[in-house]
Design an enzyme around this catalytic site. Structure first.
Site, PDB file in Angstrom:
ATOM      1  N   ARG A 299       0.788  -1.243   0.000  1.00 27.57           N
ATOM      2  CA  ARG A 299       0.000   0.000   0.000  1.00 27.57           C
ATOM      3  C   ARG A 299       0.817   1.289   0.000  1.00 27.57           C
ATOM      4  O   ARG A 299       0.254   2.355  -0.265  1.00 27.57           O
ATOM      5  CB  ARG A 299      -0.964   0.027   1.194  1.00 27.57           C
ATOM      6  CG  ARG A 299      -1.934  -1.143   1.272  1.00 27.57           C
ATOM      7  CD  ARG A 299      -2.796  -1.274   0.048  1.00 27.57           C
ATOM      8  NE  ARG A 299      -3.897  -2.243   0.221  1.00 27.57           N
ATOM      9  CZ  ARG A 299      -4.562  -2.791  -0.764  1.00 27.57           C
ATOM     10  NH1 ARG A 299      -4.231  -2.497  -2.016  1.00 27.57           N
ATOM     11  NH2 ARG A 299      -5.553  -3.633  -0.535  1.00 27.57           N
TER      12      ARG A 299
ATOM     13  N   ASN B 201      -0.036  -1.296  -7.374  1.00 25.88           N
ATOM     14  CA  ASN B 201      -1.254  -0.470  -7.381  1.00 25.88           C
ATOM     15  C   ASN B 201      -1.243   0.486  -6.189  1.00 25.88           C
ATOM     16  O   ASN B 201      -2.074   0.422  -5.289  1.00 25.88           O
ATOM     17  CB  ASN B 201      -2.522  -1.331  -7.420  1.00 25.88           C
ATOM     18  CG  ASN B 201      -2.611  -2.328  -6.291  1.00 25.88           C
ATOM     19  OD1 ASN B 201      -1.595  -2.702  -5.694  1.00 25.88           O
ATOM     20  ND2 ASN B 201      -3.822  -2.776  -5.978  1.00 25.88           N
TER      21      ASN B 201
ATOM     22  N   HIS C 181      -3.189 -10.043 -13.605  1.00 29.96           N
ATOM     23  CA  HIS C 181      -4.527 -10.086 -13.008  1.00 29.96           C
ATOM     24  C   HIS C 181      -5.493 -10.234 -14.181  1.00 29.96           C
ATOM     25  O   HIS C 181      -5.536  -9.381 -15.065  1.00 29.96           O
ATOM     26  CB  HIS C 181      -4.777  -8.782 -12.247  1.00 29.96           C
ATOM     27  CG  HIS C 181      -6.155  -8.620 -11.700  1.00 29.96           C
ATOM     28  ND1 HIS C 181      -6.420  -8.656 -10.350  1.00 29.96           N
ATOM     29  CD2 HIS C 181      -7.344  -8.407 -12.305  1.00 29.96           C
ATOM     30  CE1 HIS C 181      -7.720  -8.465 -10.154  1.00 29.96           C
ATOM     31  NE2 HIS C 181      -8.303  -8.310 -11.331  1.00 29.96           N
TER      32      HIS C 181
ATOM     33  N   ASP D  19      -1.935 -12.926  -1.837  1.00 32.13           N
ATOM     34  CA  ASP D  19      -2.686 -11.734  -2.253  1.00 32.13           C
ATOM     35  C   ASP D  19      -3.107 -10.929  -1.022  1.00 32.13           C
ATOM     36  O   ASP D  19      -4.250 -10.476  -0.900  1.00 32.13           O
ATOM     37  CB  ASP D  19      -3.903 -12.096  -3.105  1.00 32.13           C
ATOM     38  CG  ASP D  19      -4.540 -10.875  -3.784  1.00 32.13           C
ATOM     39  OD1 ASP D  19      -3.921  -9.797  -3.767  1.00 32.13           O
ATOM     40  OD2 ASP D  19      -5.657 -11.005  -4.320  1.00 32.13           O
TER      41      ASP D  19
END
Length: 428
Positions: free
Chosen positions: A65, A95, A180, A306
């Site tokens: 994150r 991400n 993904h 994940d």
């Protein structure tokens, strides 16, 4: 200074679980003795009391994150959670905000990892700028800056032409494309699997074909380019079939599966609990059984968590509005050991391999093995003590797990990275 771990149990070269003593020196494994006695010559000695000595676990699918999502997790808290879960190497998904899509961002990330990480972190770079699927990043510059592989994880690359060009560039650099897999035209705005649960609660569902169609497209592109193509968090029986067929055809494709997709299906979701919301969603019982079969027959190469932390406030928004994702680093080994090894579905050797040497081999890592000369990345695991999963004790900032209260054995108690003890149970 040298150190010995004595009176452990590990697998020898014949795959037998035997008594083991390991000498660590200068960050590497300096000696391994099986059965026979040894004498310490002034070195420190840690008696692990018959516990399992395993290579440090490897997770190539983790969301740390940072930057931009520090309320959910940071590199520091996420890697402490990794160490607590027995993981010594994790690969950080891109991400984040900003996305590591330029050399400068990759260099910043490398510095931040050096400053704050408790374990080894392999940073992914994105396939496209901003993960928007519109323009490819500079793969060569990102590799030079330390990129582990390329992925737009969190979204699928929708353009076949874009993915084709990405694979050609990755193949030229001997790098992997990690995907993904979702066809956006088939997602249906879903929050859960398109199955009985979705129909019971009147929630839009994500059909299995959404994933399988994307994988089928990409394995053909991988065949055409010679690229190493890796499928993230495979979740459907159709996807397993596509990957199995691709491997039989000699295409360079690998795949991972998560602990939660092995353990749960949509029948297990209690009411509208968003701690059971992840992407891909929990699928049908038949899908879950196909994943287990695929792992056992080698279609699926290894297990990855994940790990996807979110704040409690985000998950409190309910099944449809809450973000996708659950945490997994601190619960993976105990859950899998208790519910598969103890029930004779997997062997202990298989489980250890799927979390160590298998991902290492897929991505050419030097860790994931107990060998003289290898880095002393080691996890000591208590296979006997049974404890409940308590999210309030997590090192991760996220406590979004569907496994709260599950009683498990197989808890890591010590984690070493490069011979340094980075986490020990009961030590502040």
């Amino acid at each position: 200074m040298a150190m010995w771990l004595k009176n452990g149990m590990s697998f020898n070269e014949n795959g037998q679980l035997v008594r083991t003593h390991i000498k660590i020196e200068h960050g590497n494994i300096a000696a391994i003795h099986h059965e026979q006695l040894f004498e310490a010559n002034g070195e420190d000695v840690i008696d692990v009391g018959g516990k399992l000595i395993a290579p440090g676990l490897i997770d190539v699918h983790v969301h740390l994150r940072e930057p931009g999502g520090e309320a959910k997790e940071t590199i520091e808290t996420g890697t402490l959670a990794a160490a607590k879960g027995g993981f010594t190497t994790v690969a950080a998904m891109p991400n984040t905000n900003p996305v590591p899509d330029r050399k400068e961002q990759m260099e910043w990330l490398a510095r931040r990892i050096q400053e704050t990480a408790h374990v080894r972190v392999l940073p992914y770079a994105s396939i496209t700028l901003g993960q928007k699927g519109e323009e490819l990043t500079d793969f060569a510059a990102l590799k030079e800056a330390g990129a582990f592989a390329f992925t737009d994880d969190g979204v699928g690359v929708q353009s076949a032409g874009m993915m084709f060009e990405a694979m050609k560039r990755a193949a030229a650099l001997d790098m992997a494309i990690v995907a993904h897999c979702e066809d956006d035209t088939l997602k249906n705005g879903g929050a859960v699997h398109d199955g009985d649960f979705a129909r019971r609660y009147g929630i839009a569902g994500i059909p299995s074909v959404c994933e399988a169609v994307h994988i089928a497209r990409d394995v053909l592109l991988a065949e055409a380019t010679g690229c190493h193509y890796h499928v993230c968090h495979i979740s459907t029986k159709e996807s397993v079939r596509v990957v199995r067929d691709a491997k039989r055809a000699g295409i360079c494709v690998t795949a991972e599966v998560t602990p939660h997709h092995l353990l749960l299906c949509d029948e297990d979701i209690p009411r509208l609990d968003a701690n059971y919301k992840m992407n891909p969603p929990l699928r049908s019982r038949a899908d879950r059984e196909a994943l287990i079969e695929g792992l056992l027959d080698g279609t699926i190469d290894f297990i990855a968590t994940d790990h996807a932390p979110h704040t409690a406030a985000e998950k409190a928004k309910g099944m449809e509005a809450a973000p996708f994702g659950i945490v997994g680093l601190e619960t993976a080994f105990p859950l899998l050991y208790t519910h598969f090894v103890k029930k004779n579905v997997f062997t202990l050797k298989q489980l250890v391999d799927w979390l160590t040497i298998k991902p290492a081999q897929c991505f050419g890592l030097q860790t994931g093995r107990l060998e003289v000369g290898a880095p002393a990345d080691i996890t000591v695991i208590d296979l006997e003590t049974e404890e409940p999963i308590d999210p309030e004790t997590f090192a991760s900032k996220g406590n979004n797990t569907p496994f709260a209260g599950w009683r498990c054995q197989g808890w890591p108690v010590m984690t070493f990275v490069g011979g340094t003890l980075v986490w020990e149970k009961g030590r502040a």
